[in-house]
Write a protein that holds these residues in place. Structure first.
Motif: not given
Length: 118
Positions: A21-25, A27-32
């Motif tokens: 979950l932390l890595s997904i969060v 990665l979502l910030e990096v994607l944004d």
């Protein structure tokens, strides 16, 4: 023992789930941030493209104007050369006639054939 293995497996699974979950969060910030950066780059690209098209149009217009100016200059030089040649011929004819004239005050015969005004 089964209980402790289950607890260890449960704790490991929970830890793995939290890490995922932390890595997904993250990665979502990096994607944004990458999406924002991509948008900025795309707007820069569109701006550069429109500037390049404008410059290409300006260059083509300048080429056409230069070509037209060169044609006009060539026509002017040709007309000037023709007038110069006609003037030289007229002066030569007048000099030839004046050689045989006895008096300079006498009008030149057939002068209307040689003299002209533009």
């Amino acid at each position: 023992m089964n209980l402790s293995i289950r607890n260890v497996l449960l704790m490991g699974s929970v830890t793995l789930l939290i890490a995922c979950l932390l890595s997904i969060v993250y990665l979502l910030e990096v994607l944004d941030t990458q999406a924002k950066h991509y948008g900025e780059l795309q707007s820069r690209y569109q701006t550069s493209l429109s500037k390049n098209l404008s410059l290409a149009t300006t260059v083509n217009t300048m080429k056409l104007e230069a070509r037209a100016a060169q044609l006009a200059a060539d026509e002017l030089l040709q007309a000037k050369a023709q007038r110069s040649a006609a003037t030289i011929q007229t002066v030569t004819k007048i000099k030839e006639v004046l050689i045989y004239e006895t008096c300079v005050d006498v009008p030149i015969p057939h002068a209307s054939e040689w003299l002209y005004y533009h």
